[in-house]
Design a protein around this motif. Sequence first.
Motif, mmCIF file in Angstrom:
data_model
loop_
_atom_site.group_PDB
_atom_site.id
_atom_site.type_symbol
_atom_site.label_atom_id
_atom_site.label_comp_id
_atom_site.label_asym_id
_atom_site.label_seq_id
_atom_site.Cartn_x
_atom_site.Cartn_y
_atom_site.Cartn_z
ATOM 1 N N ALA A 174 1.645 -2.093 -11.328
ATOM 2 C CA ALA A 174 0.963 -2.357 -12.592
ATOM 3 C C ALA A 174 -0.096 -3.454 -12.419
ATOM 4 O O ALA A 174 -1.220 -3.320 -12.882
ATOM 5 N N SER A 175 0.297 -4.516 -11.711
ATOM 6 C CA SER A 175 -0.683 -5.602 -11.609
ATOM 7 C C SER A 175 -1.842 -5.195 -10.712
ATOM 8 O O SER A 175 -3.007 -5.516 -10.995
ATOM 9 N N LEU A 176 -1.571 -4.447 -9.666
ATOM 10 C CA LEU A 176 -2.641 -3.951 -8.815
ATOM 11 C C LEU A 176 -3.581 -3.048 -9.622
ATOM 12 O O LEU A 176 -4.804 -3.127 -9.525
ATOM 13 N N TYR A 177 -2.959 -2.195 -10.405
ATOM 14 C CA TYR A 177 -3.715 -1.224 -11.202
ATOM 15 C C TYR A 177 -4.645 -1.939 -12.164
ATOM 16 O O TYR A 177 -5.851 -1.701 -12.200
ATOM 17 N N GLN A 178 -4.039 -2.883 -12.922
ATOM 18 C CA GLN A 178 -4.804 -3.584 -13.936
ATOM 19 C C GLN A 178 -5.965 -4.374 -13.316
ATOM 20 O O GLN A 178 -7.093 -4.301 -13.768
ATOM 21 N N HIS A 179 -5.625 -5.057 -12.271
ATOM 22 C CA HIS A 179 -6.615 -5.863 -11.576
ATOM 23 C C HIS A 179 -7.781 -5.003 -11.090
ATOM 24 O O HIS A 179 -8.947 -5.319 -11.286
ATOM 25 N N LYS B 48 -8.749 4.772 -5.621
ATOM 26 C CA LYS B 48 -7.907 3.583 -5.518
ATOM 27 C C LYS B 48 -6.730 3.664 -6.478
ATOM 28 O O LYS B 48 -5.591 3.347 -6.125
ATOM 29 N N LEU B 49 -7.028 4.071 -7.719
ATOM 30 C CA LEU B 49 -5.951 4.112 -8.717
ATOM 31 C C LEU B 49 -4.878 5.134 -8.340
ATOM 32 O O LEU B 49 -3.684 4.906 -8.521
ATOM 33 N N LYS B 50 -5.337 6.247 -7.829
ATOM 34 C CA LYS B 50 -4.364 7.254 -7.379
ATOM 35 C C LYS B 50 -3.485 6.688 -6.277
ATOM 36 O O LYS B 50 -2.268 6.916 -6.238
ATOM 37 N N GLN B 51 -4.115 5.952 -5.372
ATOM 38 C CA GLN B 51 -3.351 5.367 -4.270
ATOM 39 C C GLN B 51 -2.308 4.387 -4.793
ATOM 40 O O GLN B 51 -1.159 4.390 -4.367
ATOM 41 N N ILE B 52 -2.740 3.574 -5.762
ATOM 42 C CA ILE B 52 -1.791 2.602 -6.324
ATOM 43 C C ILE B 52 -0.627 3.330 -6.986
ATOM 44 O O ILE B 52 0.531 2.948 -6.845
ATOM 45 N N CYS B 53 -0.948 4.399 -7.716
ATOM 46 C CA CYS B 53 0.127 5.158 -8.375
ATOM 47 C C CYS B 53 1.081 5.749 -7.340
ATOM 48 O O CYS B 53 2.270 5.909 -7.606
ATOM 49 N N HIS C 110 1.720 4.526 -4.090
ATOM 50 C CA HIS C 110 2.513 3.427 -3.543
ATOM 51 C C HIS C 110 1.582 2.261 -3.222
ATOM 52 O O HIS C 110 0.502 2.486 -2.678
ATOM 53 N N PRO C 111 1.966 1.029 -3.512
ATOM 54 C CA PRO C 111 1.089 -0.114 -3.226
ATOM 55 C C PRO C 111 0.627 -0.143 -1.776
ATOM 56 O O PRO C 111 -0.536 -0.460 -1.513
ATOM 57 N N ASP C 112 1.493 0.203 -0.849
ATOM 58 C CA ASP C 112 1.131 0.127 0.562
ATOM 59 C C ASP C 112 -0.027 1.041 0.924
ATOM 60 O O ASP C 112 -0.761 0.779 1.870
ATOM 61 N N LEU C 113 -0.152 2.123 0.206
ATOM 62 C CA LEU C 113 -1.227 3.064 0.495
ATOM 63 C C LEU C 113 -2.563 2.429 0.128
ATOM 64 O O LEU C 113 -3.576 2.642 0.797
ATOM 65 N N PHE C 114 -2.532 1.656 -0.928
ATOM 66 C CA PHE C 114 -3.749 0.996 -1.400
ATOM 67 C C PHE C 114 -4.042 -0.251 -0.569
ATOM 68 O O PHE C 114 -5.165 -0.507 -0.152
#
Lengths: 1127, 287
Positions: free
Chosen positions: A884-889, A916-921, A923-927
Amino acid sequence: MAILHGGWLTRIPVQTPVKESHIPGKGDAPVCLGGVLLWGETWRRLTPEMLQIGTLTGDDQPSFGIQPHPYAMTQVELLEFLRSLGQKGLLRLPGLNSLAESVEVPVKRSRKSQGKVAPDVFATNLEEVGWHQSAIALPSSLVAGDFTDPATAVIMPQLFGAETEQEVVLHPWQITGIWLPADEAVPFLNSLPLGSIDTADPFMSGDLRFWSHIARWSLDLLARSKFLPGLTVELREDLAAAIATWEPLLDSGIDQLRFLQFGERMPGVCRMYQQGGSEKIRSWIDIPIEPQTLLQDFLRKTLDAQIRMVAKESPLPETSPNRNHPAKGTAIASPVREWLQALGHKNRLVEASDLESLQTSLQTWTAPLQLHRAENLFRTCLYLHSPQPGQKDWQLEYFLQAADNEEFLIDAPTIWNNPVERLLYQGRAIAQPQETFLMGLGLASRLYSPIETSLQAPRPQFCTLSPVQAYDFLKTAAWRLQDSGIGVVVPPSLASQGGWANRLGLKIQAETAKLDKGKRLGLQSLLNFRWELTIGGQSISKEEFDRLVALNTPLVEINNEWVELRPQDIRAAQTFFASRKDQPALSLEDALRISTGDTQMIEKLPVVSFEASGALEDLINTLSGKRTLEAIPAPKTFRGELRPYQARGVGWLSFLEQWSLGACLADDMGLGKTIQLIAFLLHLQEQNALERPTLLVCPTSVLGNWEREVKKFGPSLKVLQHHGDGRPKGKDFAKAVKGKHLVITSYALVQRDLKDLQTVSWQGMVLDEAQNIKNPEAKQSQAVRQIEARFRIALTGTPVENRLSELWSILDFLNPGYLGPKNFFQRRFATPIERYGDTSSLQTLKSLVQPFILRRLKTDKDIIQDLPEKQEMAVFCGLSEEQASLYQHTVEKSLQDIEASEGIQRRGIILALLTKLKQICNHPDLFLKESQSSALSTQHSFQDRSGKLKRLEEMVEELMAEGDRALIFTQFAEWGKLLQTHLERQFGREVLFLYGSTSKKQREEMVDRFQHDPQGPRLFILSLKAGGVGLNLTRANHVFHYDRWWNPAVENQATDRVFRIGQTRNVQVHKFVCSGTLEEKIHDLIESKKALAEQVVGAGENWLTELNTDQLRDLLLLDRSAIIGEE
Amino acid sequence: MADSYQQPSREWWAQRWIEVLESFGWIRRLARARVYAREGNVKSLEFKGHKVIARVQGTAPEPYKVTLSLDPFTDEQWGYVVESMSQQALFSAKLLSGEMPVSIEKVFTENGLSLFPFTKFDIHSRCSCPDPANPCKHIGAVYYLLGDRFSEDPFVLFQLRGRTKEQILEALRQSRSQGKEEKSEDGSQKSEEVIAAHLRSRVSLDPNQFWQYTEQLEPSLVVIAPPPSSETVLDVLGAIPLKPDIAEDGSMVQTSSQAAMEYLKSVYQTVSQQAILAGMNVGESTE
């Protein structure tokens, strides 16, 4: 992945590598001892070229004319496999660990060199194992060339359990395995699990399983002393040698029947091992050995080996006890002494003179049992008749009886009237009927003397027995006669010695008690009941009972039926009569147990008959499945449609709810458990019965999904998601719950907020994914038990009835105490079923739990017709805090950039943001890639950092438990790689991954393996671009779209890998969507305007770049309520 | 319940044989002959028809040849005996199940015959030794060994009278059958068909049952329990009929047989206990 085979060989096969010192016939090795050859089979890709004669035959075995089995495990593979099974406690093979350790280094190296082990390096270690080679004839098919031309013919063996439509022939293959001589084979076979209720992951082939059952039988023979010492002559190196042996004694009826039945059920593969012994392996195939011959050989040699070990440890008395002259005691005379010694000797040789006379003695000794040595199809049978009316004496009538059919009887007059060599009687041929009959009577008279007197007649037909003799016959003689191979038939009322039907017992009539208004029935509610004393199924009064007791005989006649009156029953009944003023209590639970056949004792008296009336009768009939459940029509407030089986499911839930009984809805994944629960709640609401809130506990990953589904299908239900940092506590919680119909929370929070949750008076409590409480000691399992509710429901998709500790835990939540305490359950059910495959315990358990579990499979006939061939479902997942925080940021930062740019640059930034958003959704590591892993990543496990991954794991676990296979599509190759590693580690199984740089050859091999290897990987990850077209993967029946390509056409094309010609099952398509993110918004958009969307979205994702910044902001902004948060 | 049935004493006919001999009053000579027999001087003993031919090592380098026979019964006499036997199923039953009926002697006496020699003139013996006395110690030794034979195989007695057990059983069978060889209860069915159906030929391979064995373990094999009675087949069979040993005082005793049985009983007991124990440990993991 792999299958372990074990074949019984009557002789030691060829040792490999051939050692001079072990050439058969030399040294003291007892050449004729049999044993088990243990070998493994594993799938590998084969091409016709590889199978061309000569290519697979190593240089070190040039002498054998036949090829090695191409699927057979290498020595290293086999040791690895055995060791992994040993570690799981599935088998025990002494010395295996040290051997496997010594080859550990080669294992690693061998992977690099693709399974080829350089023999010279490891020969020393591997040699110690005792490798032997044999040939086996297996169904094989022609893959190229022509049978008539051996030069071109390419033949391939059928893989274990694989189906083939090709024509098959038997073809010999060379196999290499570990040789376990009889004395080592028995403890090994005994260490294998005998049960097989969970067949999701079999590792034993039929031959090994069969022999493990026979080994169990041989243990039983040993325990019952069913063997005899003997003396035979055997050829050794062309010389006759006297051999002391232990021989099985299969004289009793039950062993004869087992011999026949096991022979009939022996899997064909057992018979295909070539019994050439240590001779050179030949290239022709033996005619399959007769099952009974092989069985006999196994029993003889394994029994001999086991008894010999005991005899070896038992010292032979050197002198016979002679108290008067201890020093002068007489030694056991020769040759008996040498014979007894040889019975405990490994080489078995009896070296003494005058063996002929010993042989004569032994023949005379065992002569009474000779009749059982041959395969006897008929035996003498004694039929006990109760006295004629007015008579006192019993009659024992003589018959001949068929060994395989107790009811096939030939009476004495027929036998006496047919003094023939062979009698044809009702379609059967009986050899030497009179001799067989007389022989049996001779043995019977030896075991039971009253018969002897009757034999003074020329053509005896029966003998008469006094009541005392009859009782003695039933109690002691009958067993001994049967155990020695004489058939015994007694009146049915006296037959079941362990059964209750004919004993003194209670007949009970029960009905539910009238309830005070507002009170509800439960398992512990007491019933009204009336009882009567019965014997032999007849009710008797106190006076009649007293009269029978006064007769003081063990056998009494009630209405022409003879029954046994047991002293302990008489005592129990007298106590019962004495205390009948204070009636014993009978609860609904007791009634259920009695009617499902579990408990049948009340106050030490068996319940021989149980009748329920009124509402109780309805309940019991419904629970026992005698009455079918009424489907409940979908409530008016239900937005959607109930399939017929779902309507029945709702009916079932509401039926159990009326009786306050806990219900476990265990339908297969995809059959709509959620919908059924929602409809059930709406049904209660419609009946004005939904007075208080219901608590639903589920894994965090599906919290959002639940709320969404409830809003979609039952908008009239007021829902509260109790979750997140801001959740109300204490009084606020009570206030928030007020007026709600459904409160949804997670397992983690039940434990944490237990106090608050306990303050609410719940109407119901529902556990979703109830396998989460499978460990009864876990805190969350303890917590859910502490919350009170009027009804309890568990939802699970795993085959709960096959996982006994899970079953106990769930049932104990639903209906506390019903299956007894955990340790009792373990002793009574889990151990017998899991360890010994005890079917009768399993049966009892099933009938006990059957009323409370409803499980429909998607393969059930009446379900299949209700289901569409393809079911598409969106799976909504939350985001972790980190996501969530990665996404929002990321959104905020990019929106600023977007605002500041235009044209192609703007488009570029938008497209990059989407990725980027898809990657975050995902897994964080992918992003983040590896370098930038955030601080959070170290605190949490890999799967806890992604809501999608968590959900995927849960679903994959469930589908694998159901024996299904799945494709997982992603558009990020890097993610595929990460996922593959992760899933392999989580499930301990191989996972396939196909992407752009996979070579054509590897690609073919993967597809081939996924489609054809019976034990092959069940999960196949594919990158959408590489795997979206051209492949045929119909073996999967689940498709996951882990991330989305906003183009239905692309997704459908991928889905069609599975849904095409050759697919015989219903296919489930799961589309993963992260709630609160752009994924959800786009998903909704596509769903709501499918037609329009296809136009808008058709070309790909470019349309997004056309949106203005405000529109984009709406689309991209995160809805914070969708965050899973910390647990 | 160890006494629920009684095993017939197998030695009674051996004892009877010696008793008969000793009743003829050759006490001292027989005592020497017994020692002679025990020392293994009888090199061979075989039946030729109803005659016993033995080779006994004496003082000469070559063994002496001893022949011994009883008067065989005539076919007619045997006919009466079989006729009498057929009057009671017991005889066929016991003989078929490998037992010598205890009342066998009665059948012979009823017909005015004696299974055992009645006077010393019933026994015909000859020895190639120079000793003119009859019985010489070589003949005596053969007498004794024959006694051993009786305990090992009681049907040797019949053989001395001219019939084997098999011949007697065959005669009994014929007296029952009066020539009929096969019968069908309805007569219509062709015997070959029935036999083809019931004499199982080779078991064929079933492709559907080739790989898998899906049967669950038979419920009665789930628990390996001790049998309801501590009696074993050893109790059913009784002691092994070995030739008797000679005790210190010269009497015949069954010490070897008893010791062997005790030994076997202890092995049977241990085997059973260990099997029950092993049956409980199935599938336990390696810890």
